[in-house]
Design an enzyme around this catalytic site. Structure first.
Site, PDB file in Angstrom:
ATOM      1  N   TRP A 177      38.597  39.989  44.049  1.00 60.43           N
ATOM      2  CA  TRP A 177      39.567  40.603  43.126  1.00 60.43           C
ATOM      3  C   TRP A 177      39.079  41.946  42.627  1.00 60.43           C
ATOM      4  O   TRP A 177      39.883  42.888  42.492  1.00 60.43           O
ATOM      5  CB  TRP A 177      39.897  39.633  41.984  1.00 60.43           C
ATOM      6  N   ASP A 215      39.629  42.340  34.140  1.00 59.68           N
ATOM      7  CA  ASP A 215      40.532  41.362  34.739  1.00 59.68           C
ATOM      8  C   ASP A 215      40.054  39.984  34.270  1.00 59.68           C
ATOM      9  O   ASP A 215      39.049  39.471  34.749  1.00 59.68           O
ATOM     10  CB  ASP A 215      40.461  41.485  36.271  1.00 59.68           C
ATOM     11  N   LYS A 261      46.965  30.846  35.396  1.00 60.20           N
ATOM     12  CA  LYS A 261      45.783  29.981  35.458  1.00 60.20           C
ATOM     13  C   LYS A 261      45.580  29.286  34.112  1.00 60.20           C
ATOM     14  O   LYS A 261      45.780  28.083  34.009  1.00 60.20           O
ATOM     15  CB  LYS A 261      44.546  30.772  35.871  1.00 60.20           C
TER      16      LYS A 261
HETATM   17  C1  LIG Z   1      40.496  37.086  38.998  1.00 61.17           C
HETATM   18  C2  LIG Z   1      41.836  37.295  39.632  1.00 61.17           C
HETATM   19  N1  LIG Z   1      42.415  38.509  39.579  1.00 61.17           N
HETATM   20  C3  LIG Z   1      43.605  38.752  40.133  1.00 61.17           C
HETATM   21  C4  LIG Z   1      44.305  37.770  40.793  1.00 61.17           C
HETATM   22  C5  LIG Z   1      45.641  38.092  41.398  1.00 61.17           C
HETATM   23  O1  LIG Z   1      46.633  37.657  40.525  1.00 61.17           O
HETATM   24  P1  LIG Z   1      48.176  37.810  40.830  1.00 61.17           P
HETATM   25  O2  LIG Z   1      48.510  36.847  41.906  1.00 61.17           O
HETATM   26  O3  LIG Z   1      48.816  37.490  39.494  1.00 61.17           O
HETATM   27  O4  LIG Z   1      48.446  39.212  41.239  1.00 61.17           O
HETATM   28  C6  LIG Z   1      43.765  36.490  40.881  1.00 61.17           C
HETATM   29  C7  LIG Z   1      44.490  35.426  41.570  1.00 61.17           C
HETATM   30  O5  LIG Z   1      44.015  34.359  41.890  1.00 61.17           O
HETATM   31  C8  LIG Z   1      42.491  36.256  40.286  1.00 61.17           C
HETATM   32  O6  LIG Z   1      41.915  35.038  40.357  1.00 61.17           O
END
Ligand SMILES: Cc1ncc(COP(=O)(O)O)c(C=O)c1O
Length: 361
Positions: free
Chosen positions: A103, A172, A196
């Protein structure tokens, strides 16, 4: 009676049962409107109340001062990967990133695509992202320092947040928001996909320090500017109403049933201790994250072979324990033990793991 499993999915993930029950109870006739929450106007009083509740409860739970906005932005956490550099990178100043896995990498890629002066000041790629880097130098001239507080796929987490002096932190927190208390002061922006720890998919919660808004370029399209969301209390266009309403209920549960983030953290630590303790005491299961970097939310582990891993996931599912397969990019197994998973449910998993080991040995 609905037949429910113990849901260890990484996201969308388990939500507190009392919240689901409340949604069910008030679904057909939300607050005497004669309509469900997904049928009423986003400009109606009952919806605005839900939105304001979600914002106020976030403020209280995180002890946010008046210098922070809380907004909901569609597009998930992934849209934030590009909105952040678009809105907050300052002319002639680099943007610093810490790379701790998939991520963070995606966030870095977006900033680079936008042509920003990206500096990756530390990375844990050399050991397969199995740890949190300790040594790095933040450029005091940087626009911001971006990091991922919990790495959902690799099962690592920042136990203590990086220090960046006067440079605003941007984080994030998709997979550990509301799992523990922290001091929001050093943060310019915090974002989290809702799906989550705080609700269903379809929106990101964005917590933004007010002075960050001075950076937003006037030239950006409306839906990509933070000022559009802060200026209209997330109601510039039709927001993800069901998500926001559910977040308001999850945060109510956190405040009134759990009793706040200190208590939530204690429970989360106890859950993680039970699971890691069992893994450490076994010569059959092997944790993949380095011990000092382990996540309290996503516990990643391997079994002696891929065949056994596949059987473990399948047998667990038959026993009513779902979502234990590791991310497709890394394999292995992963138990996501977000806020809604209770201590007894983790003990249940450990019992199953012990039993599986006995049968397989
Ligand atoms: C730490 C983290 N950041 C970003 C995301 C991406 O999120 P989204 O699907 O809401 O774009 C995830 C998805 O699992 C994640 O675990």
């Amino acid at each position: 009676m609905a037949k429910r499993i113990i849901n260890f999915n990484p996201g969308p993930a388990a939500l507190p049962l009392p919240v689901l029950e409340q949604i069910k109870d008030e679904f057909l006739d939300y607050r005497n409107t004669g309509m469900s929450i997904i049928e009423i106007s986003h400009r109606s009083k009952p919806f605005e109340e839900a939105l304001n509740q979600a914002v106020e409860r976030t403020r209280r739970l995180l002890h946010l001062g008046d210098d922070f906005h809380v907004v909901f932005v569609q597009g998930g956490a992934s849209l934030q990967f590009c909105m952040i550099p678009m809105n907050l990178a300052l002319e002639g100043k680099p943007v610093d990133y810490l790379n701790t896995g998939t991520w963070s990498n995606k966030a870095i890629k977006e900033a680079k695509t936008l042509g920003k002066d990206v500096r990756v000041i530390a990375s844990s790629e050399d050991r397969g992202f199995s740890y949190i880097p300790k040594a790095f130098q933040v450029d005091p001239n940087a626009s911001y320092l971006h990091f991922t507080s919990n790495n959902t796929i690799k099962g690592t987490q920042w136990a203590e947040f990086p220090k960046a002096g006067e440079v605003p932190l941007i984080c994030d927190m998709s997979s550990d928001i509301m799992s523990r208390p922290f001091d929001a002061k050093p943060f310019g922006l915090i974002y989290a996909g809702a799906q989550k720890n705080i609700g269903p998919a379809g929106s990101a919660m964005v917590i933004l320090r007010k002075d960050m808004l001075d950076r937003v370029p006037a030239s950006l399209p409306s839906m990509l500017k933070y000022t559009t969301f802060t200026g209209e209390n997330s109601l510039y266009n039709t927001p993800a109403c069901f998500v926001i309403y559910t977040v308001s209920l999850v945060l109510k549960w956190l405040e009134e049933t759990v009793g706040g983030l200190e208590k939530m953290e204690k429970i989360n630590r106890e859950k993680a201790d039970i699971l890691y303790g069992f893994i450490d005491g076994s010569d059959f299961y092997r944790g993949t994250a380095e011990k000092d970097s382990r996540s309290l939310m996503n516990v990643t582990f391997r079994l002696p072979s891929e065949e056994l891993e596949a059987k473990f996931v399948a047998d667990a599912s038959k026993a009513g324990l779902g979502g234990l397969k590791g991310h497709r990019s890394v394999g292995g197994c992963r138990a996501s033990i977000y806020n809604a998973i209770g201590i007894d449910e983790v003990k249940n998993l450990v019992d199953f793991m012990a039993d599986f080991q006995k049968k397989a040995s």
